[in-house]
Design a protein around this motif. Structure first.
Motif, PDB file in Angstrom:
ATOM      1  N   ALA A 261       0.880  -1.238   0.041  1.00 38.13           N
ATOM      2  CA  ALA A 261       0.068  -0.027  -0.019  1.00 38.13           C
ATOM      3  C   ALA A 261       0.914   1.254   0.005  1.00 38.13           C
ATOM      4  CB  ALA A 261      -1.058   0.180   1.208  1.00 38.13           C
ATOM      5  N   VAL A 262       1.678   1.363  -1.010  1.00 39.00           N
ATOM      6  CA  VAL A 262       2.558   2.483  -1.039  1.00 39.00           C
ATOM      7  C   VAL A 262       1.916   3.758  -1.499  1.00 39.00           C
ATOM      8  CG1 VAL A 262       4.952   3.281  -2.183  1.00 39.00           C
ATOM      9  CG2 VAL A 262       4.639   0.814  -1.380  1.00 39.00           C
ATOM     10  N   PRO A 263       2.128   4.862  -0.747  1.00 39.96           N
ATOM     11  CA  PRO A 263       1.483   5.986  -1.388  1.00 39.96           C
ATOM     12  C   PRO A 263       2.286   6.545  -2.698  1.00 39.96           C
ATOM     13  CG  PRO A 263       3.020   6.680   0.299  1.00 39.96           C
ATOM     14  CD  PRO A 263       3.133   4.973   0.024  1.00 39.96           C
ATOM     15  N   VAL A 264       1.976   5.800  -3.721  1.00 37.51           N
ATOM     16  CA  VAL A 264       2.521   6.466  -5.221  1.00 37.51           C
ATOM     17  C   VAL A 264       1.496   6.375  -6.150  1.00 37.51           C
ATOM     18  CG1 VAL A 264       3.286   3.885  -5.886  1.00 37.51           C
ATOM     19  CG2 VAL A 264       4.437   5.872  -6.523  1.00 37.51           C
ATOM     20  N   SER A 265       1.577   7.561  -6.949  1.00 31.14           N
ATOM     21  CA  SER A 265       0.558   7.792  -8.101  1.00 31.14           C
ATOM     22  C   SER A 265       0.496   6.476  -8.910  1.00 31.14           C
ATOM     23  CB  SER A 265       0.957   9.126  -9.026  1.00 31.14           C
ATOM     24  OG  SER A 265       1.103  10.005  -8.004  1.00 31.14           O
ATOM     25  N   LYS A 266      -0.765   6.403  -9.392  1.00 28.25           N
ATOM     26  CA  LYS A 266      -1.015   4.978 -10.188  1.00 28.25           C
ATOM     27  C   LYS A 266      -1.645   5.497 -11.511  1.00 28.25           C
ATOM     28  CE  LYS A 266      -1.100   1.613  -6.604  1.00 28.25           C
ATOM     29  NZ  LYS A 266      -0.791   2.504  -5.578  1.00 28.25           N
ATOM     30  N   VAL A 267      -1.744   4.922 -12.622  1.00 29.96           N
ATOM     31  CA  VAL A 267      -2.557   4.851 -13.691  1.00 29.96           C
ATOM     32  C   VAL A 267      -3.946   5.040 -13.472  1.00 29.96           C
ATOM     33  CG1 VAL A 267      -3.091   4.192 -15.965  1.00 29.96           C
ATOM     34  CG2 VAL A 267      -0.767   3.881 -15.101  1.00 29.96           C
TER      35      VAL A 267
END
Length: 503
Positions: free
Chosen positions: A222-228
């Motif tokens: 559940a890493v807080p990174v932007s996704k498509v």
């Protein structure tokens, strides 16, 4: 006699060959699908359009362009080389105009194919082609470094370069940026290392492994990174209406249409030439391939999707995976369609930094610094054409860069073709022999005049032009003037002209 003795053997072999070919095409189509999926999404995101449109273009590239005659083993879809052009077009004319731009470009391609102009693309200087690819690669790298570091990319190339130092200090101050750098670095590392593994491992595309690993890690932890961001493919489609179609009368829009058509055509046909060297099947029919690409872009534009080209990465993968016929390209389009219908939510698991790393890696391969250094060592003049083309694309735009490269290549060719040598013998019995060979054109007039001025004075001068392959009007007049000046000094000048250049 063999046919009479064993009448059924050829038919059995033919059927067996067809079955083997179908199996090979089926396997190759799955491999190409796995390569194409992340690239379709990545190209769309880099172009500033919804991710679904990239997949739509890939589907059309398989089902339409792949089914039409032209190249037997090329695979078409959205290309990294057009991201800069598309992003600029969307920024200038809006996303709603994209369909008209793409469909218009497709119609131009069809017209070029009907007029049998496809083979003319083979005459473009390789230095310009290398410069175009290097320029695209450079812009792609600069554009993708920012999303890889979790920040918004500046629109201007100069700003992208000027703000690069800030990317180094950014991740330390922002936890989200640090995660982005981590995922981008991981993706790049996997792709680079995967290419060094034994052949059985490389049967699975490294790009797919890298993106899949990044998506899995982001989902599990559940890493807080932007996704498509992915929506329904039907909602992403935007069929051009009357108001969009009317934009074609705008000169700026028309210029963009022509640019997309020319760049997409060049990339497709350059790819065809490269793919033909990889297999022993039927060679590409260039005009037919141009019509096929145009038809695909007309359909893609009618759906409001991205422009397509034949892509060397997917095409080479297709050949290496054992494809025999066009069925593999068509089937890869089928698998893309099935995927977005059955598993659309899977795409939304992909981290944006992973896609940025994927495209930055593609940009590095397009830039190809090793090949550029080799070109400089081999021929500095040709390398200058490549560098000027790439630099102009990076600093101005695609069309300006290609035109600048073509103009420079033409000047270089004209300069080299106009090579001329002037020599003379020392005076004997009051006579000197002047000999010229090569191509005497206005481009070499300064050199010709300097050489003629050094010819010693003599009572008789024999001007031998019999070894000239070409003598243009300007040089002929110059020689006549020089002859008249010599005759004023009481010298007699006799000029020997080659038969093909004599009056």
């Amino acid at each position: 006699m063999t046919t009479e003795t064993h009448p059924k053997r050829p038919a059995k072999r033919s059927t067996l060959d067809r079955l083997r070919g179908l199996v090979s095409d089926f396997r190759a189509s799955l491999v190409v699908f796995l390569v194409a999926l992340p690239l379709c999404v990545g190209v769309a995101v880099a172009s500033g359009v919804p991710a679904e449109l990239g997949i739509v273009t890939g589907i059309v590239g398989g089902l339409v362009a792949g089914a039409l005659p032209g190249s037997s083993l090329q695979v078409s879809g959205p290309a990294a080389g057009l991201t800069v052009l598309v992003a600029d077009a969307v920024e200038k004319h809006g996303l709603a105009a994209l369909g008209v731009l793409v469909a218009g470009a497709g119609l131009v391609q069809i017209l070029l194919g009907i007029l049998r102009l496809g083979t003319w693309f083979q005459a473009i200087s390789p230095s310009v082609v290398q410069g175009m690819l290097a320029g695209i690669g450079l812009v792609l790298i600069l554009g993708q470094l920012y999303p890889l570091f979790g920040t918004r990319s500046p629109t201007d190339t100069a700003d992208k370069i000027a703000q690069l130092p800030g990317l180094i200090t950014g991740p330390g101050a922002d936890a989200g940026a640090a995660w982005s750098v981590g995922f981008g670095t991981l993706t790049l590392a996997i792709m680079v290392l995967w290419a060094r593994l034994p052949a059985p491992w490389r049967a699975v595309p490294g790009a797919l492994v890298a993106v899949a690993c990044a998506a899995l890690l982001a989902a599990v932890f559940a890493v807080p990174v932007s996704k498509v961001q992915v929506d329904s493919i039907l909602t992403a489609l935007d069929v051009p209406g009357p108001s969009q179609i009317g934009l074609i009368t705008d000169p700026a829009v028309l210029g963009t249409v022509l640019t997309i058509a020319l760049v997409a055509s060049a990339e497709s046909l350059f790819s065809a030439a490269a793919v033909d060297r990889m297999h022993e099947g039927p060679p590409t029919r260039y005009n037919a391939e141009l019509i096929a690409q145009g038809a695909g872009n007309v359909v893609s534009g009618a759906l409001g999707a991205l422009p397509m080209t034949a892509v060397i990465v997917r095409s080479s993968t297709n050949v290496q995976a054992g494809a025999r016929t066009k069925a593999s390209a068509v089937l890869h389009g089928v698998w893309l369609l099935v995927f977005v219908v059955v598993l659309p939510d899977v795409v939304s698991l992909i981290p944006l930094p992973a896609l940025a790393a994927l495209l930055a890696h593609a940009g590095w391969k397009l830039l190809d610094p090793v090949k550029l250094v080799r070109a400089v060592r081999h021929d500095r003049a040709e390398a200058a054409v490549t560098i000027v083309t790439a630099a102009t694309i990076a600093s101005v735009d695609m069309l300006s860069g290609v035109l600048a490269g073509l103009a420079l290549a033409i000047l270089l060719a004209a300069w080299r073709l106009s090579h001329v040598a002037v020599g003379w013998s020392h005076p004997e019995d009051g006579r000197v022999h002047v000999h010229m060979r090569g191509n005497a054109t206005f481009l070499r007039l300064p050199q010709i005049l300097r050489s003629l001025d050094k010819v010693p004075q003599a009572d008789r001068v024999h001007l031998d032009l019999t070894d000239l392959r070409h003598l243009d009007h300007a040089t002929r007049l110059t020689l006549e003037t020089w002859t008249a000046q010599r005759e004023k000094t009481a010298a007699h000048v006799h000029t020997a002209m080659p038969p093909q250049l004599a009056d």
